[in-house]
Motif scaffolding. Structure first.
Motif, PDB file in Angstrom:
ATOM      1  N   ILE A 116       0.853  -1.181   0.000  1.00  0.00           N
ATOM      2  CA  ILE A 116       0.000   0.000   0.000  1.00  0.00           C
ATOM      3  C   ILE A 116       0.892   1.234   0.000  1.00  0.00           C
ATOM      4  O   ILE A 116       1.838   1.339   0.790  1.00  0.00           O
ATOM      5  CB  ILE A 116      -0.927   0.014   1.233  1.00  0.00           C
ATOM      6  CG1 ILE A 116      -1.707  -1.296   1.324  1.00  0.00           C
ATOM      7  CG2 ILE A 116      -1.884   1.208   1.161  1.00  0.00           C
ATOM      8  CD1 ILE A 116      -2.438  -1.491   2.636  1.00  0.00           C
ATOM      9  N   ASP A 133      -4.641   6.565  -1.853  1.00  0.00           N
ATOM     10  CA  ASP A 133      -3.930   5.367  -1.420  1.00  0.00           C
ATOM     11  C   ASP A 133      -3.982   4.405  -2.592  1.00  0.00           C
ATOM     12  O   ASP A 133      -5.029   4.259  -3.232  1.00  0.00           O
ATOM     13  CB  ASP A 133      -4.598   4.736  -0.189  1.00  0.00           C
ATOM     14  CG  ASP A 133      -4.369   5.546   1.075  1.00  0.00           C
ATOM     15  OD1 ASP A 133      -3.430   6.362   1.106  1.00  0.00           O
ATOM     16  OD2 ASP A 133      -5.134   5.353   2.034  1.00  0.00           O
ATOM     17  N   TYR A 135      -3.127   0.478  -4.014  1.00  0.00           N
ATOM     18  CA  TYR A 135      -2.952  -0.916  -3.600  1.00  0.00           C
ATOM     19  C   TYR A 135      -2.344  -1.679  -4.767  1.00  0.00           C
ATOM     20  O   TYR A 135      -2.920  -1.714  -5.857  1.00  0.00           O
ATOM     21  CB  TYR A 135      -4.299  -1.532  -3.204  1.00  0.00           C
ATOM     22  CG  TYR A 135      -4.876  -0.909  -1.959  1.00  0.00           C
ATOM     23  CD1 TYR A 135      -4.767  -1.560  -0.740  1.00  0.00           C
ATOM     24  CD2 TYR A 135      -5.498   0.328  -1.996  1.00  0.00           C
ATOM     25  CE1 TYR A 135      -5.283  -0.997   0.413  1.00  0.00           C
ATOM     26  CE2 TYR A 135      -6.020   0.906  -0.850  1.00  0.00           C
ATOM     27  CZ  TYR A 135      -5.902   0.239   0.351  1.00  0.00           C
ATOM     28  OH  TYR A 135      -6.410   0.804   1.496  1.00  0.00           O
TER      29      TYR A 135
END
Length: 155
Positions: A116, A133, A135
């Motif tokens: 992450i 964010d 991933y």
């Protein structure tokens, strides 16, 4: 009527949270390497330029995807570069994170291939367009973006 409205609202909320589920570490398992640490492979520019930092990182325990350690070094005011090197092979991962406008690693586990990161995106004139964010799943030596989530600033 009131109970019906409440039930409809709860069903709607559960659908939203399920659809927006974030990737979890346990969904991307990795076996932790316990063998001998390989010597750093000097076969790319990152390895050649940051040999000392990468070699020092190899002394640590695996912290990502079973066999990788993270190396980081400063690149100016509020600037940090981050990359990974394999304890099993000594190979430096080509894709790094950080730098002046790049994403920074905020989550990793030794038993998972999920990484992450957090970063800000800009338009061509360097105006901030969003904060996210990211991933990634690590497969075949490369990071594959699987989800991008906008961060909502709280006031």
């Amino acid at each position: 009527m009131r109970n019906s409205l409440l039930a409809t609202t709860l069903i709607g909320l559960s659908t939203i949270s399920f659809a927006d589920a974030l990737p979890e570490y346990k969904g991307y398992p990795a076996t932790i390497y316990t063998g001998k640490t390989a010597k750093l492979k000097m076969n790319n520019d990152t390895a050649k330029s940051f040999k000392t930092r990468l070699s020092a990182a190899l002394k640590g325990e695996p912290e990502f995807a079973g066999e990788y350690v993270m190396a980081a070094w400063g690149c100016g005011t509020s600037c940090v570069m981050q990359t990974f090197v394999s304890k099993r092979t000594g190979q430096v991962v080509e894709h790094g994170f950080g730098a002046e406008l790049g994403q920074n690693v905020i989550g990793k586990r030794p038993d998972s291939r999920l990484l992450i990161t957090h970063g800000v995106e800009y338009d061509n004139d360097y105006n901030k367009t969003g904060e996210y964010d990211f991933y990634y799943v690590f497969e075949n030596g490369k990071f594959k973006l699987i989800k991008k989530v906008e961060r909502i600033e709280e006031y």
